[in-house]
Each structure stands twice: as C-alpha cells, then as structure tokens.
Design an enzyme around this catalytic site. Structure first.
Site, PDB file in Angstrom:
ATOM      1  N   ARG A  72      23.369  86.270  61.930  1.00 20.05           N
ATOM      2  CA  ARG A  72      24.027  87.388  61.246  1.00 20.05           C
ATOM      3  C   ARG A  72      22.985  88.477  61.052  1.00 20.05           C
ATOM      4  O   ARG A  72      21.826  88.300  61.383  1.00 20.05           O
ATOM      5  CB  ARG A  72      24.720  86.956  59.936  1.00 20.05           C
ATOM      6  CG  ARG A  72      24.160  85.824  59.170  1.00 20.05           C
ATOM      7  CD  ARG A  72      22.795  86.051  58.606  1.00 20.05           C
ATOM      8  NE  ARG A  72      22.715  87.303  57.899  1.00 20.05           N
ATOM      9  CZ  ARG A  72      21.609  87.981  57.689  1.00 20.05           C
ATOM     10  NH1 ARG A  72      20.432  87.514  58.135  1.00 20.05           N
ATOM     11  NH2 ARG A  72      21.583  89.124  57.029  1.00 20.05           N
ATOM     12  N   GLY A  73      23.449  89.623  60.522  1.00 17.14           N
ATOM     13  CA  GLY A  73      22.566  90.790  60.435  1.00 17.14           C
ATOM     14  C   GLY A  73      22.839  91.659  61.658  1.00 17.14           C
ATOM     15  O   GLY A  73      22.874  91.154  62.794  1.00 17.14           O
ATOM     16  N   ALA A  74      23.039  92.964  61.424  1.00 18.45           N
ATOM     17  CA  ALA A  74      23.566  93.828  62.484  1.00 18.45           C
ATOM     18  C   ALA A  74      22.761  93.782  63.799  1.00 18.45           C
ATOM     19  O   ALA A  74      23.336  93.514  64.865  1.00 18.45           O
ATOM     20  CB  ALA A  74      23.681  95.258  61.948  1.00 18.45           C
ATOM     21  N   ASN A  92      26.867  98.571  54.325  1.00 22.67           N
ATOM     22  CA  ASN A  92      25.925  97.444  54.272  1.00 22.67           C
ATOM     23  C   ASN A  92      26.579  96.342  53.434  1.00 22.67           C
ATOM     24  O   ASN A  92      27.686  96.505  52.910  1.00 22.67           O
ATOM     25  CB  ASN A  92      24.576  97.888  53.691  1.00 22.67           C
ATOM     26  CG  ASN A  92      23.489  96.824  53.852  1.00 22.67           C
ATOM     27  OD1 ASN A  92      23.319  96.282  54.946  1.00 22.67           O
ATOM     28  ND2 ASN A  92      22.777  96.493  52.807  1.00 22.67           N
ATOM     29  N   LYS A  93      25.890  95.234  53.313  1.00 21.01           N
ATOM     30  CA  LYS A  93      26.423  94.063  52.605  1.00 21.01           C
ATOM     31  C   LYS A  93      27.032  94.434  51.260  1.00 21.01           C
ATOM     32  O   LYS A  93      26.463  95.241  50.513  1.00 21.01           O
ATOM     33  CB  LYS A  93      25.278  93.043  52.447  1.00 21.01           C
ATOM     34  CG  LYS A  93      25.611  91.766  51.723  1.00 21.01           C
ATOM     35  CD  LYS A  93      26.824  91.041  52.276  1.00 21.01           C
ATOM     36  CE  LYS A  93      26.751  90.760  53.755  1.00 21.01           C
ATOM     37  NZ  LYS A  93      28.049  90.312  54.334  1.00 21.01           N
ATOM     38  N   GLN A 135      22.601  85.497  51.210  1.00 20.33           N
ATOM     39  CA  GLN A 135      21.574  85.834  52.218  1.00 20.33           C
ATOM     40  C   GLN A 135      20.235  86.172  51.576  1.00 20.33           C
ATOM     41  O   GLN A 135      19.188  85.942  52.174  1.00 20.33           O
ATOM     42  CB  GLN A 135      22.041  87.035  53.065  1.00 20.33           C
ATOM     43  CG  GLN A 135      23.175  86.747  54.029  1.00 20.33           C
ATOM     44  CD  GLN A 135      24.521  87.088  53.425  1.00 20.33           C
ATOM     45  OE1 GLN A 135      24.708  87.013  52.211  1.00 20.33           O
ATOM     46  NE2 GLN A 135      25.492  87.427  54.266  1.00 20.33           N
ATOM     47  N   ARG A 138      32.966  90.208  65.063  1.00 20.58           N
ATOM     48  CA  ARG A 138      32.811  90.811  63.729  1.00 20.58           C
ATOM     49  C   ARG A 138      32.983  92.333  63.867  1.00 20.58           C
ATOM     50  O   ARG A 138      32.435  92.927  64.794  1.00 20.58           O
ATOM     51  CB  ARG A 138      31.429  90.465  63.115  1.00 20.58           C
ATOM     52  CG  ARG A 138      31.261  88.963  62.860  1.00 20.58           C
ATOM     53  CD  ARG A 138      30.045  88.670  61.997  1.00 20.58           C
ATOM     54  NE  ARG A 138      30.249  89.079  60.612  1.00 20.58           N
ATOM     55  CZ  ARG A 138      29.286  89.111  59.699  1.00 20.58           C
ATOM     56  NH1 ARG A 138      28.044  88.774  60.044  1.00 20.58           N
ATOM     57  NH2 ARG A 138      29.541  89.485  58.459  1.00 20.58           N
ATOM     58  N   ASP A 158      24.681  98.136  58.328  1.00 24.83           N
ATOM     59  CA  ASP A 158      25.509  97.605  59.419  1.00 24.83           C
ATOM     60  C   ASP A 158      26.115  98.705  60.268  1.00 24.83           C
ATOM     61  O   ASP A 158      26.410  98.501  61.441  1.00 24.83           O
ATOM     62  CB  ASP A 158      26.610  96.703  58.860  1.00 24.83           C
ATOM     63  CG  ASP A 158      26.010  95.394  58.402  1.00 24.83           C
ATOM     64  OD1 ASP A 158      25.489  95.351  57.277  1.00 24.83           O
ATOM     65  OD2 ASP A 158      26.018  94.444  59.202  1.00 24.83           O
TER      66      ASP A 158
HETATM   67  O1  MRU Z   1      27.241  89.450  56.795  1.00 23.59           O
HETATM   68  P1  MRU Z   1      25.833  89.662  57.287  1.00 23.59           P
HETATM   69  O2  MRU Z   1      24.863  88.668  56.773  1.00 23.59           O
HETATM   70  O3  MRU Z   1      25.798  89.831  58.796  1.00 23.59           O
HETATM   71  O4  MRU Z   1      25.423  91.080  56.668  1.00 23.59           O
HETATM   72  C1  MRU Z   1      24.125  91.545  56.913  1.00 23.59           C
HETATM   73  C2  MRU Z   1      23.796  92.810  56.224  1.00 23.59           C
HETATM   74  O5  MRU Z   1      24.602  93.393  55.547  1.00 23.59           O
HETATM   75  C3  MRU Z   1      22.424  93.384  56.470  1.00 23.59           C
HETATM   76  O6  MRU Z   1      21.950  94.051  55.345  1.00 23.59           O
HETATM   77  C4  MRU Z   1      22.517  94.380  57.637  1.00 23.59           C
HETATM   78  O7  MRU Z   1      23.140  93.794  58.746  1.00 23.59           O
HETATM   79  C5  MRU Z   1      21.208  94.916  58.029  1.00 23.59           C
HETATM   80  S1  MRU Z   1      20.290  93.763  58.972  1.00 23.59           S
HETATM   81  C6  MRU Z   1      18.824  94.417  59.475  1.00 23.59           C
END
Ligand code: MRU
Length: 363
Positions: free
Chosen positions: A50-52, A254-255, A203, A93, A244
């Site tokens: 996970r993470g963009a 973002n999250k 996370q 996603r 994201d």
């Molecule tokens: O649901 P996730 O864990 O994929 O969400 C991740 C985030 O919101 C991160 O902050 C974002 O992707 C930046 S990652 C460098």
C-alpha cells in the site's frame, strides 16, 4: 537499497513480483512471491502492499509479469494479455493516482514495443520488464530528491509530526514524508518524530514506527486524537505527510485523518507540508472535489485481529482518504523542489521541467 538495508518493499524477482507483506508487520517479516496478475491485484486490494507510489510500482511490475508469463507465442497474443492485465490492475484501488500513472506508462511502453519493426512476443516481454524496473528505480531516485529538497523546511532539532506511512514501505524505497525525515535525520536535524497511529488500519503504529525504529530514528507513536493537545503544548514544530493524489489546484488527498491534522496545524500556527513525487500530481483532476475517495469495508474498522469491537449489526462508515484544501498547505515537496501557492502555476511548471529533462535524457 534505500534505507538501512536488510529488507525491501517490492522488486522484480525473475519470473515473479516479490513483496514484503505489510499486513504482517511489525511482528513478522514475510515476503510474498506473486506469480500471476490475479495475485498482484489481490495483494494491492488487500493492502499487502500500500502507499501511492508503491501501488504504482507494484502495478507496473504486475503488467510486466503479465507479459513475462503470457503463454502467447506471437506479439499480438502477448499484447492482448497485457491489455487485460492493465484493466484488472486499474480496478484495484481508486484514489492513488500513481496507479493510473504507472499503468499509463506501461500501456505506452506496450504500444511502442508492439509497434517496433520485427516486434516479437519476447521483445515485448523484455521491453516491459525493463520499463517496470525503470519505474521502480526512478521512484527511489525521486524519493531521495524529495528528501534533499525537504531539508529546506526542517528546522534544527525538529519535532516532526507525520500521519499514516509515507515511508520506504509506501514507495519503492526511502519514502516521501519519511524521505524528508531520513534526509533531515542524516543532517542531524531531527529531535523526534511523532507518528499518528492512523486508525483504522494503523499504518503509523505498525509501519512508520517499524521502519523508523529499524533505522534508529527516534519515533514515538500517538493516538490520532492526541495531535491537537501536543501541538497546543508546543511539542510539534512541523507536520509532513504524503499524498495519494494532488489535484491541479493543490488540494491533497491523503489517508483519512490528514485533513483534521492540517486544520489543527493552522490553528496552532504550524507549517503543514506535503511530500510527494510528481507522479502523484494529477492535472486532469481540477480540485479535491473531483478526487475519488475509496470506501473500504467494515472489518478493518470494526475488528482488531479476531476481536469484534462493535455491537452486532451496527454499521460503520469507512472513507479511507480525505482531502486537505490547498489553502492549508504550506508547500508541496517534490523531486523538483518545493512548490508553493499558487499551485495551479507551480505544479504545471515543475511537471513541464521534468518532462523536458526526461526528453533531453532520452536523447
Ligand atoms: O491506504 P494506504 O495505506 O495505501 O494509504 C497510504 C497513504 O495515505 C499515504 O500517506 C500515501 O499513499 C502517501 S505514500 C508515500
């Protein structure tokens, strides 16, 4: 390797995509070896990765895997299998635009390889594996450049608050917000990092704490609800988060929980920075209203492990992201420096400079 070095987030592994299974951190370090596009897509959907930027890199490797494992004997057959894989991966996603950016690059690479004179099944396979590995390498390089650029906004002895995990685990390595933390720590400027635990998937508590502790960077976990109190007590100097998707006007998805943090930072006069590669900037999305927000299921919110937290039958809401309006953002730290308001001008300028540089490098 882009952090202390004895682990990795994702990589091409011969005839498979290898991933550290983030659902099992911090207790177990287990690597998945994914041999099919279906497995790669499921790993993204179920948050094994996970993470963009990491989602984008994994999808690129998944498209390469589709080519590498295609049973087709001719170029047209491989092309058909990759196109099908791109559609499956795009459906995993919705919010992180890096996914669609990476798949777009793989589609362009596929079209170019298929249009080459004397294209064969094998020449397409080789071209897509090479391109996916380049996307992974470029992501690490972008994160390192973000780290260097971010140094300009980190004061000496900084107490940095971050949310979710925007680290090596959320990228191909080094991280975006945590890339800034890593660079600042190497420069002797970090007194401490406060990591929001980041309900509901944790996370921050599980991943940010794990990777920073692993690198010897002082990290303290707080419950999300504690950030305002600690800002008021004067225990935070700067907030740095990832993204994201960044809309053309600078609004940032973002999250979930990022937006309230930005409001709190404004109330307490603290700078709120977003660190992200240009692959997270989406000029086709005019503002935050137009960013699709993923809604996830009940279980991630209503259960911890096997323990059900809620009364039976009570529903939950689970938007996985929120949007921070650009007026709350002090700057967007990218691999090309710090973009400032008006973002509708500074972001296209950076993207154009990156495009010209890439074209010059390509010859
Ligand atoms: O649901 P996730 O864990 O994929 O969400 C991740 C985030 O919101 C991160 O902050 C974002 O992707 C930046 S990652 C460098």
């Amino acid at each position: 390797m882009s952090h202390a070095g004895d682990w990795f987030t994702l990589r091409w592994d011969g005839d498979a995509v290898a991933l550290l299974d983030q659902r099992r951190l911090p207790r177990e370090e287990v690597y998945l070896r994914l041999r099919s596009v279906a497995e790669v897509a499921e790993a993204i959907e179920r948050l094994a990765v996970r993470g963009a930027p990491a989602i984008g890199c994994t999808a690129a490797l998944g498209a390469a895997l589709a080519a590498a494992t295609s049973p087709a004997v001719d170029a047209a057959g491989v092309q058909r299998d990759v196109v099908r894989a791109l559609a499956r991966l795009a459906a995993t996603r919705p919010t992180a635009v890096n996914l669609f950016w990476a798949l777009g690059r793989m589609r362009a690479g596929l079209d170019a390889a298929a249009a080459a004179p004397a294209a064969t099944a094998d020449s397409i396979r080789a071209a897509l594996v090479t391109l996916a590995c380049r996307i992974v390498e470029e992501d690490v390089a972008a994160c390192r450049a973000i780290g260097r650029a971010g140094l300009a906004v980190i004061p000496p002895a900084a107490r940095i608050l971050t949310h979710c995990n925007a680290g090596a685990l959320a990228t191909a390595g080094y991280g975006t917000a945590l890339g800034v933390v890593r660079a600042a720590f190497a420069a002797g400027r970090v007194a401490s990092v406060l990591a929001d635990e980041t309900r509901p998937f944790l996370q921050g508590a599980r991943l940010t704490a794990w990777e920073l502790a692993r690198d010897g960077i002082p990290v303290t976990v707080i419950a999300d609800a504690m950030a305002g109190h600690l800002m008021k007590q004067g225990e935070v100097d700067v907030v740095v988060v990832g993204a994201d998707r960044i809309a053309a006007n600078g609004d940032v998805a973002n999250k979930i929980g990022t937006y309230p943090l930005a409001v709190l930072a404004r109330e307490h006069g603290l700078p709120f920075y977003v660190a992200a590669p240009l692959s997270t900037v989406d000029l086709a999305t005019p503002d935050g209203e137009a960013i699709p927000i993923e809604e996830r299921g009940r279980a991630e919110l209503a259960r911890i492990g096997e323990t059900e937290l809620l009364p039976d039958g009570v529903p939950v809401r689970h938007p996985a992201f929120d949007v921070t309006p650009h007026r709350l953002v002090a700057g967007i730290i990218t691999e090309r420096g710090i973009a400032r308001a008006p973002y509708a001008e500074s972001l296209p300028r950076q993207l154009e400079a990156a495009r010209l540089e890439a074209r010059a490098q390509a010859g």
